[in-house]
Design a protein around this motif. Structure first.
Motif: not given
Length: 70
Positions: A4, A6, A33, A36, A40-45
């Motif tokens: 994953e 991080e 932003t 998130e 580590n709540k953002m799917e796309r960084i």
């Protein structure tokens, strides 16, 4: 079992003694932003966000911001 991605933003903010609000002022990113990413709540960084954070915290190696976790 995979890896994953991080984001180590919380640790970086503590190490640099910078608050979310201060980072917002330096980067122009929204508090949402930043939160998130830090949690580590953002799917796309977003690359642009990482670039702004690196510049604001004077980080030259992206691996300080993003890492792999098993």
């Amino acid at each position: 079992m995979g890896y994953e991605i991080e984001v180590n933003l919380t640790k970086l903010l503590i190490d640099h003694k910078v608050t979310y609000k201060e980072l917002q002022m330096k980067t122009g990113l929204s508090l949402r932003t930043i939160s998130e990413l830090a949690n580590n709540k953002m799917e796309r960084i977003p690359k642009k966000a990482i670039s702004k954070i690196a510049e604001a915290l004077e980080i030259e190696d992206i691996r300080e911001i993003i890492d792999f976790k098993k």
